[in-house]
Design an enzyme around this catalytic site. Structure first.
Site, PDB file in Angstrom:
ATOM      1  N   CYS A  85       0.912  -1.058   0.049  1.00  0.00           N
ATOM      2  CA  CYS A  85       0.012   0.044   0.213  1.00  0.00           C
ATOM      3  C   CYS A  85       0.878   1.160  -0.030  1.00  0.00           C
ATOM      4  O   CYS A  85       1.779   1.312   0.971  1.00  0.00           O
ATOM      5  CB  CYS A  85      -1.115   0.005   1.425  1.00  0.00           C
ATOM      6  SG  CYS A  85      -1.728   1.555   1.652  1.00  0.00           S
ATOM      7  N   CYS A 125       0.389   3.362   2.944  1.00  0.00           N
ATOM      8  CA  CYS A 125       0.912   3.042   4.215  1.00  0.00           C
ATOM      9  C   CYS A 125       2.458   3.300   4.237  1.00  0.00           C
ATOM     10  O   CYS A 125       3.170   3.723   5.108  1.00  0.00           O
ATOM     11  CB  CYS A 125       0.888   1.405   4.099  1.00  0.00           C
ATOM     12  SG  CYS A 125      -0.910   1.114   4.170  1.00  0.00           S
ATOM     13  N   CYS A 185     -12.143  -0.223 -10.913  1.00  0.00           N
ATOM     14  CA  CYS A 185     -11.829  -1.326 -10.311  1.00  0.00           C
ATOM     15  C   CYS A 185     -10.891  -2.193 -10.753  1.00  0.00           C
ATOM     16  O   CYS A 185     -11.109  -2.849 -11.862  1.00  0.00           O
ATOM     17  CB  CYS A 185     -13.154  -1.985  -9.967  1.00  0.00           C
ATOM     18  SG  CYS A 185     -13.251  -3.761  -9.271  1.00  0.00           S
ATOM     19  N   CYS A 236     -12.136  -5.642 -11.413  1.00  0.00           N
ATOM     20  CA  CYS A 236     -13.225  -5.926 -12.582  1.00  0.00           C
ATOM     21  C   CYS A 236     -12.344  -5.894 -13.767  1.00  0.00           C
ATOM     22  O   CYS A 236     -12.714  -6.620 -14.833  1.00  0.00           O
ATOM     23  CB  CYS A 236     -13.988  -4.469 -12.605  1.00  0.00           C
ATOM     24  SG  CYS A 236     -15.053  -4.280 -11.390  1.00  0.00           S
TER      25      CYS A 236
END
Length: 505
Positions: free
Chosen positions: A62, A65, A405, A408
């Site tokens: 991340c 993060c 997404c 997706c």
């Protein structure tokens, strides 16, 4: 002479040794990590030892993060010297063995920071800044009492800024005081609380106010508002409703940005008025809109007013165009929308009355129905959903997706292959629906994330797909749940007959 040289040698050696030792200690200090590393094996033990501990749930991949890490470490270093020390910890929530803990704390994204109290018995979301100084200041306030006692005018001046809640009591005990402290504990991550025995110490203090009473200070509207009911639920509701402006303003002023998240997180219906703040009729429109907000105060409606220069993205999100401005949009239950375009000042109150009376038709955002739709995966939009899915009489596999997404995008080529497999089957339609560009007018579909895939059979049964995202598994799902068209007609007739029989009874 020799002795002098020897002394200089030892002095030089001592200096060099001292420098070396100092460097080693400096490197060790630099290398020391103040953030504790937790995992499933030590989490309960470590947290159980602390009345107050802060835990970051992170994922190694991340980016947010990674940006937070040095600031979090710096804050941990500073707070280790606090009296008492405030402990910061972290846990890799992406690690398979730690995912049960992440589920326990309902971690939905990274990084998520939780403040755990009483050995982990209570938990609250961290809602402070993400840079070291801000983290330190926020956690110092969170680690102390939920409500600070105001004993002097200086205390009041230092504490009462922005939205601030003060309980005024004749004595700091009893049911009212206990309920007030309970609410302060529950809402402390969102609001600042204080309490006092003397109302005269407060700004705009009044010698006649003896309490028990709660006064909420705010830098907008009437500046402060009082409340005398100490029922916990009612007091909490009063604070939530009174801590945002009567009309939240959406513009470039950073002060107003602080209230936007509260507006959008409210369970109320949300009335949003987008207009050009620089237009000749802006003052008249604002005044009439504010009058309506005052009229419906406390009736389950929250009001926002947005300058078109700042809220273009919001217009696009709701499927509105600039040529509709000034435009009022009401969002009900965070789903259904109602719109009045090209509003004139005297139309605001009558339209809102029509909305409250249930006489305004729902607005549905939709892309145009495709002129050509010959691909193996059919494109469904809001305006064609009813015809393609509900009235086609076929088995329709429908994917709800969003263009941004990643999951997706990964599914797309597989889903296309499924579409190719059913191109020659007249009883099956493989379709997709861009949920970011279209509203979902039918309430049958409960979409909690993307992609979400449903099969609506020819007879009207709705089944959500929860298997692996492989071509074979998706096809097996369709084949297991689909209707044969002849069977579907029979089921529909049986269902209709049953319904008619019940009506006769």
């Amino acid at each position: 002479m020799a002795s002098s040289s020897l002394i200089r040698f030892f002095v030089l050696a001592f200096v060099l040794l001292s420098a070396s030792v100092t460097e080693i200690y400096a490197e060790e200090a630099e290398a020391k990590e103040y953030v504790l590393t937790l995992d499933h094996s030590n989490f309960s033990e470590v947290v159980g030892k602390h009345d107050f501990i802060v835990v970051e749930f992170y994922a190694p991949w991340c980016g947010h993060c990674k940006n937070l890490a040095p600031e979090y470490e710096k804050a941990a270093s500073v707070l280790s010297s606090h009296d008492p020390p405030i402990v910061l910890a972290k846990i890799d929530a992406n690690e398979e063995s730690n995912r049960e803990l992440a589920g326990q704390f309902e971690i939905r994204g990274f990084p998520t920071i939780k403040i755990l109290r009483n050995g982990g018995k209570s938990s609250q979301d961290y809602k402070g800044p993400r840079e070291a100084d801000g983290i330190v200041d926020y956690l110092k306030t969170q680690s102390g009492p939920a409500s600070a006692e105001i004993k002097s005018a200086e205390d009041a001046s230092n504490l009462i800024k922005n939205v601030f809640i003060v309980g005024i009591f004749p004595k700091l005990s009893g049911e009212e005081f206990d309920n007030y402290i309970a609410v302060a504990e529950k809402l402390r991550s969102d609001y600042a609380f204080g309490h006092t025995l003397d109302a005269k110490l407060l700004p705009r203090g009044e010698s006649s106010v003896a309490g028990p009473i709660v006064r909420l200070f705010k830098p907008f509207d009437e500046q402060f508002v009082d409340f005398k009911d100490f029922d916990v639920a009612k007091l909490e509701k009063f604070i939530e409703e009174s801590s945002i402006p009567l009309v939240t303003v959406f513009d470039n002023n950073p002060i107003n940005q602080a209230y936007l998240s509260k507006f959008f997180s409210s369970p109320n219906d949300k009335a949003m008025f987008f207009l050009n703040f620089s237009s000749e009729v802006a003052d008249s429109l604002k005044s009439k809109y504010r009058d309506v907000a005052e009229q419906y105060k406390g009736q389950g409606l929250s009001f926002l007013m947005g300058d078109i220069e700042s809220s273009q993205a919001a217009l696009n999100y709701f499927g509105l165009n600039e040529d509709q401005v000034p435009v009022i949009l009401v969002q009900k239950n965070d789903r259904h929308k109602f719109v009045k375009s090209n509003v004139e000042p005297d139309q605001i109150a009558p339209w809102m009355k029509e909305y409250k009376n249930g006489n305004v038709p729902q607005f549905i955002k939709s892309e145009p129905i495709p002129e050509s739709n010959d691909g193996p995966v059919k494109v469904v939009v809001a305006n064609s959903l009813h015809d393609v899915v509900y009235k086609s009489g076929k088995n329709v596999l429908l994917e709800f997706y969003s263009p941004w997404c990643g999951h997706c995008k990964k599914l797309a080529p597989t889903y296309e292959e499924v579409g190719v497999s059913y191109e020659k089957d007249p009883d099956v339609i493989i379709a997709k629906f861009d949920a970011a560009a279209n509203d979902i007018p039918e309430s049958d579909f409960d979409i909690q994330g993307y992609p979400t895939v449903f099969l609506r059979t020819a007879s009207g049964k709705l089944v959500e797909y929860s298997g692996d995202r492989s071509k074979e598994d998706i096809i097996n799902f369709v084949e297991t749940n689909r209707d044969k068209i002849g069977e579907a007609d029979s089921k529909s007739k049986d269902s209709k007959a049953d319904s008619e029989a019940k009506d006769e009874l």
